[in-house]
Design an enzyme around this catalytic site. Structure first.
Site, short mmCIF file in Angstrom:
data_model
loop_
_atom_site.label_atom_id
_atom_site.label_comp_id
_atom_site.label_asym_id
_atom_site.label_seq_id
_atom_site.Cartn_x
_atom_site.Cartn_y
_atom_site.Cartn_z
CG PHE A 1 52.00 17.11 40.33
CD1 PHE A 1 52.36 16.30 41.38
CD2 PHE A 1 52.97 17.90 39.73
CE1 PHE A 1 53.67 16.27 41.84
CE2 PHE A 1 54.29 17.88 40.17
CZ PHE A 1 54.64 17.07 41.23
CD GLN B 1 56.86 24.10 33.49
OE1 GLN B 1 57.40 23.04 33.77
NE2 GLN B 1 55.59 24.19 33.20
CG HIS C 1 59.26 24.28 39.30
ND1 HIS C 1 58.84 24.53 40.59
CD2 HIS C 1 58.88 23.01 39.03
CE1 HIS C 1 58.24 23.46 41.07
NE2 HIS C 1 58.25 22.52 40.15
CG LEU D 1 62.27 21.25 41.61
CD1 LEU D 1 61.55 22.42 40.98
CD2 LEU D 1 62.01 20.00 40.82
CD GLU E 1 53.24 21.34 40.20
OE1 GLU E 1 54.04 21.76 39.35
OE2 GLU E 1 52.08 21.01 39.94
NE ARG F 1 55.63 22.38 37.53
CZ ARG F 1 56.33 21.30 37.27
NH1 ARG F 1 57.07 21.25 36.18
NH2 ARG F 1 56.32 20.29 38.10
CG HIS G 1 61.42 23.09 35.90
ND1 HIS G 1 62.30 22.40 36.72
CD2 HIS G 1 60.37 22.25 35.72
CE1 HIS G 1 61.78 21.21 37.01
NE2 HIS G 1 60.62 21.10 36.40
NE ARG H 1 57.45 19.73 31.91
CZ ARG H 1 57.64 19.30 33.16
NH1 ARG H 1 56.82 18.43 33.71
NH2 ARG H 1 58.65 19.76 33.88
C1 LIG Z 1 65.13 19.12 39.10
C2 LIG Z 1 64.12 18.62 38.12
C3 LIG Z 1 63.01 17.93 38.56
C4 LIG Z 1 62.07 17.47 37.65
N1 LIG Z 1 60.98 16.78 38.13
C5 LIG Z 1 60.09 16.26 37.25
C6 LIG Z 1 59.02 15.44 37.70
O1 LIG Z 1 58.87 15.16 38.89
N2 LIG Z 1 58.16 14.96 36.78
C7 LIG Z 1 58.28 15.22 35.45
O2 LIG Z 1 57.47 14.75 34.66
N3 LIG Z 1 59.31 15.97 34.99
C8 LIG Z 1 60.23 16.48 35.85
N4 LIG Z 1 61.27 17.23 35.39
C9 LIG Z 1 61.49 17.32 33.94
C10 LIG Z 1 62.05 16.00 33.42
O3 LIG Z 1 62.91 15.47 34.37
C11 LIG Z 1 62.79 16.14 32.11
O4 LIG Z 1 62.06 16.90 31.19
C12 LIG Z 1 63.05 14.76 31.50
O5 LIG Z 1 63.66 13.92 32.45
C13 LIG Z 1 63.93 14.87 30.28
O6 LIG Z 1 64.32 13.58 29.89
P1 LIG Z 1 65.21 13.38 28.60
O7 LIG Z 1 65.42 11.92 28.48
O8 LIG Z 1 64.59 14.09 27.47
O9 LIG Z 1 66.58 14.15 28.90
P2 LIG Z 1 67.64 14.05 30.09
O10 LIG Z 1 67.26 13.12 31.15
O11 LIG Z 1 67.96 15.45 30.46
O12 LIG Z 1 68.89 13.42 29.37
C14 LIG Z 1 69.63 14.11 28.38
C15 LIG Z 1 70.73 13.20 27.89
O13 LIG Z 1 71.36 13.77 26.76
C16 LIG Z 1 72.75 13.59 26.85
N5 LIG Z 1 73.38 14.64 26.05
C17 LIG Z 1 73.08 15.94 26.01
N6 LIG Z 1 73.89 16.58 25.14
C18 LIG Z 1 74.73 15.64 24.62
C19 LIG Z 1 75.79 15.67 23.69
N7 LIG Z 1 76.19 16.78 23.10
N8 LIG Z 1 76.43 14.51 23.43
C20 LIG Z 1 76.07 13.35 24.04
N9 LIG Z 1 75.07 13.28 24.93
C21 LIG Z 1 74.40 14.41 25.21
C22 LIG Z 1 73.04 13.67 28.34
O14 LIG Z 1 74.24 13.03 28.64
C23 LIG Z 1 71.82 12.94 28.92
O15 LIG Z 1 72.08 11.56 28.94
C24 LIG Z 1 62.23 17.70 36.27
C25 LIG Z 1 63.34 18.39 35.82
C26 LIG Z 1 64.26 18.87 36.73
C27 LIG Z 1 65.42 19.66 36.21
#
Ligand SMILES: Cc1cc2nc3c(=O)[nH]c(=O)nc-3n(C[C@H](O)[C@H](O)[C@H](O)COP(=O)(O)OP(=O)(O)OC[C@H]3O[C@@H](n4cnc5c(N)ncnc54)[C@H](O)[C@@H]3O)c2cc1C
Length: 599
Positions: free
Chosen positions: A137, A252, A254, A264, A267, A298, A365, A407
């Site tokens: 990666f 960031q 992407h 997306l 990568e 990136r 991203h 990142r």
């Molecule tokens: C398309 C895509 C592909 C990606 N691929 C990769 C990858 O291959 N590898 C990697 O390391 N990273 C990847 N990333 C980045 C990574 O997925 C995220 O940074 C990471 O999953 C974030 O996890 P999190 O638990 O912080 O938040 P999230 O999984 O975004 O969850 C946020 C949570 O907060 C809740 N929430 C938000 N606001 C409120 C509110 N006001 N009230 C109640 N609940 C709320 C939502 O319901 C959700 O449950 C990718 C991102 C994207 C967009």
């Protein structure tokens, strides 16, 4: 009124991983605005990083570890990966704005936490010898991405959800409940104000500790890979409650979002050998990252694409995109390791990847910045690290800062896992010794006023119009490249939109599933934190990581001017009346000395 020892907001990887720690000794609830398995973590494709050293048989060639500038490393050639190398790659990838203890914690805990996913049944892709497969990666010097084809987030999110359901007597889940406000008085977090989307009721949740795990905010940009829910609610709510936002200017982009759609294409494709091609049919990355080429980090790859476009070498009638080329990859490899990509390009642009080039462009991203925390996820208020008692943040909404100015791919699912785990442990310990602090009489006043203000507003502005204007301004004027003039225009637009937002009108006045009201509230959040991104970018007079200011960038050599003397520091953006006040905080550097960043 629900009462729990600890309440976690968000059910992505960070939130659920935290819950699995807290439930070992305290009552815990998860509040999520979408059903847990619809959290954006489920969209992650390429993988999750850990220095397991599982080398694919086709890559048995020894890896010569390159740790520059005298940093400590075993002298001998490594034929497998190491935690030290992962730690170094994070610091270099983040253009040295990384707090090095945070990166150390992340790299060190990665293998254990990945094996825990494995024991919980996560369906990782495998090597022929049965070990977890790992692929290259961007910016990682060893194949370090553990993956489940190109649906890694889906596999991990479901794995955690199964573990949460298994403990459903210990973890309460409030799904489709939207947090509107934090209740903080005298620097002690006492609970939350939550809106039940199903009934329209406002609820107060009383607790000893809150963990924000609310994810990122890509939806503030018009071209983004992010889900509709990624509107940065937690970040905005913390900001409104006096918490500064750290390093918000580092967004960031992407390199491979589908042209105009932003969807997306992982990568992982380049990790598996896909090329980037300009409008003249040329592979161009040799000009920008001569060693790593398409596997560069990136920020560098996104800038390279923009420079090709700016110099008239883009593809298509407007010469405004680049191509991802998978044509030379074996069909079997794409079928087993990149099945989703192949599906996405067929369904969304009607392209046969084996014969045609895929139009792509940089897309917003990931947010490197967010709510500042200690290594244990405790939210801090200033450079002296004054704590808000009982308030924690983890995952993408937080800023520890493990990623610094940029990142590396596959480090974010890891960050969500590690910081979720750490914040969960800390919140559990806190809840075991703290008392429930009483709730103030006016706990819901501000959230009530917000909802009422929107529902009763008979103004003329539409949410969709304001949002579109914001998103376009952020992408066009605060994107991959920035300069003072465009940033000032962008700031003016944001200010104007904040003003117009007072005049916003929604037609649905109902109580049940009022998504118009939800969108209005989310727009309010985006308008608040967008200002911190632009102000931070305007103030930072250098190019570092994902923040590239044209005034401090040599387009001829594609090199940014990084100013360590004046700008090797974190930004803290405070809400101050109608504006933003900036302060700064030192970076913790004790292992790898900042040097020029070349790939
Ligand atoms: C398309 C895509 C592909 C990606 N691929 C990769 C990858 O291959 N590898 C990697 O390391 N990273 C990847 N990333 C980045 C990574 O997925 C995220 O940074 C990471 O999953 C974030 O996890 P999190 O638990 O912080 O938040 P999230 O999984 O975004 O969850 C946020 C949570 O907060 C809740 N929430 C938000 N606001 C409120 C509110 N006001 N009230 C109640 N609940 C709320 C939502 O319901 C959700 O449950 C990718 C991102 C994207 C967009």
């Amino acid at each position: 009124m629900p009462t729990h020892d600890v309440v976690i907001v968000g059910s992505g990887l960070a939130g659920m991983r935290a819950a699995l720690e807290v439930c070992q000794g305290a009552s815990v609830a998860i509040v999520s605005k979408v059903h847990p398995v619809r959290s954006h973590s489920g969209a992650a494709q390429g993988g999750i990083a850990a220095a397991l050293g599982n080398m694919p048989p086709e890559r048995t060639a020894k890896i010569q570890a390159r740790i520059e500038n005298g940093a400590v490393l075993p002298d001998e050639e490594l034929n497998e990966d190491s935690i030290l190398l992962h730690w170094f790659d994070i610091c270099k990838g983040g253009d040295y704005l990384v707090d090095q203890d945070a990166a150390q914690m992340t790299a060190e805990n990665a293998p254990t936490l990945i094996y825990q996913y494995e024991r919980w049944g996560a369906a990782f892709s495998r090597l022929p010898n049965g070990k977890i497969a790992q692929r290259p990666f961007g910016g990682h010097q060893a194949p370090r991405a553990c993956y489940a084809a190109d649906r890694t987030g889906h596999a991990l999110l479901h794995c955690l959800w199964e573990q949460v359901m298994k403990r459903s007597d210990q973890v309460t889940v409030y799904s489709e409940w939207i947090v509107l406000d934090l209740i903080i008085r005298d620097n002690i977090c006492r609970g939350l104000v939550v809106w039940d989307l199903n009934t329209g009721r406002l609820e107060t949740v009383h607790t000893k500790a809150v963990i924000f795990a609310t994810g990122g905010y890509g939806r503030a940009f018009s071209i983004t890979t992010n889900a509709f829910a990624n509107t940065g609610d937690g970040i905005a709510i913390a900001y409104r409650n006096g918490v500064p936002l750290m390093d918000m200017e580092f967004v960031q982009f992407h390199p491979t979002g589908l042209y105009r759609l932003g969807i997306l294409l992982s990568e992982g494709a380049r990790g598996e050998g896909a090329y980037l091609i300009n409008g003249e049919g040329e592979r161009f990355m040799h000009r920008y990252a001569p060693t790593l080429l398409e596997k560069g980090p990136r920020d560098i790859v996104a800038r390279a694409e923009m420079m090709e476009i700016m110099e008239g070498r883009g593809g298509g009638p407007k010469k405004d995109y680049i191509y991802l080329d998978l044509r030379h990859l074996p069909a079997e490899l794409v079928r087993t390791r990149l099945p989703q990509i192949s599906d996405l390009v067929t369904k969304f642009v009607g392209i046969d990847w084996s014969k045609e080039l895929i139009p792509i462009q940089p897309a917003a991203h990931y947010s490197m910045g967010g709510i500042p925390t200690t290594l244990q996820g405790e939210v801090i208020l200033d450079a002296q690290e004054t704590l808000v008692k009982g308030l924690y943040a983890a995952g993408e909404c937080s800023c520890v800062s493990v990623h610094g100015a940029n990142r590396l791919g596959v480090n974010s699912l890891l960050e969500a896992t590690v910081t979720g785990w750490a914040a969960g442990r800390a919140a559990l310990a806190h809840s075991q010794q703290a008392e429930l602090a009483p709730l103030p009489a006016d706990a819901t006043a501000s959230a009530e006023a917000e909802v009422k203000g929107i529902l009763e507003n008979e103004g003329t502005e539409s949410v969709a119009d304001l949002r579109k204007t914001l998103q376009e301004a952020m992408t066009e004027k605060c994107g991959v490249f920035r300069d003072a003039d465009h940033l000032k225009q962008c700031l003016e637009t944001v200010k104007d939109l904040q003003h117009r937002f007072h005049n916003v009108h929604i037609r649905d006045k109902g109580q049940v599933f009022n998504t118009a009201l939800q969108e209005a509230i989310e727009l309010g959040h985006m308008l608040d934190f967008a200002e911190t991104i632009v102000e931070g970018a305007l103030a930072r007079q250098e190019s570092r990581g994902a923040h590239a200011r044209l005034e401090y960038f040599d387009l001829k050599t594609a090199a940014g001017v990084r100013d360590d003397e004046n700008w090797l520091k974190h930004t803290l953006a405070y809400r101050d009346g109608d504006g933003v006040r900036l302060d700064y905080k030192p970076v913790r550097i004790f292992k790898f000395k900042p040097i020029a960043r070349k790939y």
